[in-house]
Enzyme design. Structure first.
Site, PDB file in Angstrom:
ATOM      1  N   ILE A  31     -10.743   0.734   2.274  1.00  0.00           N
ATOM      2  CA  ILE A  31     -10.359   1.584   1.138  1.00  0.00           C
ATOM      3  C   ILE A  31     -11.116   1.183  -0.130  1.00  0.00           C
ATOM      4  CG2 ILE A  31      -8.418   0.238   0.211  1.00  0.00           C
ATOM      5  CD1 ILE A  31      -6.777   2.874   0.290  1.00  0.00           C
ATOM      6  N   HIS A 100      -8.505  -8.795  11.176  1.00  0.00           N
ATOM      7  CA  HIS A 100      -9.442  -7.680  11.068  1.00  0.00           C
ATOM      8  C   HIS A 100     -10.825  -8.257  10.842  1.00  0.00           C
ATOM      9  CE1 HIS A 100      -7.493  -8.574   7.228  1.00  0.00           C
ATOM     10  NE2 HIS A 100      -8.667  -8.346   6.644  1.00  0.00           N
TER      11      HIS A 100
HETATM   12  P1  5GP Z   1      -8.812  -9.314   3.703  1.00  0.00           P
HETATM   13  O1  5GP Z   1      -8.949  -9.710   2.264  1.00  0.00           O
HETATM   14  O2  5GP Z   1      -7.387  -9.456   4.197  1.00  0.00           O
HETATM   15  O3  5GP Z   1      -9.820  -9.958   4.614  1.00  0.00           O
HETATM   16  O4  5GP Z   1      -9.182  -7.772   3.757  1.00  0.00           O
HETATM   17  C1  5GP Z   1      -8.252  -6.749   3.621  1.00  0.00           C
HETATM   18  C2  5GP Z   1      -9.055  -5.483   3.400  1.00  0.00           C
HETATM   19  O5  5GP Z   1      -8.197  -4.379   3.602  1.00  0.00           O
HETATM   20  C3  5GP Z   1      -9.620  -5.367   1.987  1.00  0.00           C
HETATM   21  O6  5GP Z   1     -11.035  -5.269   2.058  1.00  0.00           O
HETATM   22  C4  5GP Z   1      -8.962  -4.117   1.450  1.00  0.00           C
HETATM   23  O7  5GP Z   1      -9.814  -3.346   0.635  1.00  0.00           O
HETATM   24  C5  5GP Z   1      -8.543  -3.378   2.688  1.00  0.00           C
HETATM   25  N1  5GP Z   1      -7.378  -2.541   2.528  1.00  0.00           N
HETATM   26  C6  5GP Z   1      -6.217  -2.872   1.888  1.00  0.00           C
HETATM   27  N2  5GP Z   1      -5.344  -1.855   1.969  1.00  0.00           N
HETATM   28  C7  5GP Z   1      -5.956  -0.870   2.674  1.00  0.00           C
HETATM   29  C8  5GP Z   1      -5.543   0.439   3.084  1.00  0.00           C
HETATM   30  O8  5GP Z   1      -4.430   0.908   2.827  1.00  0.00           O
HETATM   31  N3  5GP Z   1      -6.453   1.174   3.788  1.00  0.00           N
HETATM   32  C9  5GP Z   1      -7.682   0.696   4.114  1.00  0.00           C
HETATM   33  N4  5GP Z   1      -8.493   1.513   4.806  1.00  0.00           N
HETATM   34  N5  5GP Z   1      -8.103  -0.544   3.737  1.00  0.00           N
HETATM   35  C10 5GP Z   1      -7.245  -1.297   3.037  1.00  0.00           C
END
Ligand code: 5GP
Ligand code: ZN
Length: 114
Positions: A31, A100
């Protein structure tokens, strides 16, 4: 896990821009993209962090990695390059506690990361 954002996306309760799915994994556009390509590859099964992986997950993580390469190749980045990242816990900035694989491509990516 009804309180998990990515479980809710998997369940279809929250929309996402999907680019791939099969019985084991889904992939959708981040997103808040940090590069022209920024896809998240997510297992359908809930695993909170890399620390929670078990030997039974080995094939799943292998498939996630191979799918990252396939999606990057589809975008034409196989030769120019791309990056795959799993963030784990606070110091890496993990924000969603459902593993992820980030796949980033389409611009030069700095190293070391911040
Ligand atoms: P992390 O920081 O946990 O490795 O990455 C989480 C990722 O999820 C971030 O890059 C963030 O932009 C993405 N993200 C958070 N909420 C959402 C959402 O509701 N939809 C999508 N498609 N991505 C999300
Ligand atoms: Zn989850």
């Amino acid at each position: 896990m009804t309180d998990c954002l990515f479980c809710r996306i998997i369940a279809g309760e929250i929309p996402a821009s999907k680019v791939f799915e099969n019985d084991r994994i889904i992939a959708f556009n981040d997103i808040n993209p940090q590069a022209p390509m920024h896809v998240l590859i997510v297992p359908r099964t809930h695993v909170a962090t890399l620390n929670d992986l078990k030997p039974d997950h080995d094939a799943l993580v292998g498939e996630m990695t191979r799918q990252a390469a396939a999606l990057a190749a589809e975008r034409g980045y196989a030769t120019s390059g791309y990056r795959t990242v799993f963030n784990c816990n606070r110091d890496a900035g993990q924000a969603v506690y459902h593993i992820h694989l980030h796949v980033l491509g389409g611009r030069p990516l700095g190293w070391p990361p911040g």
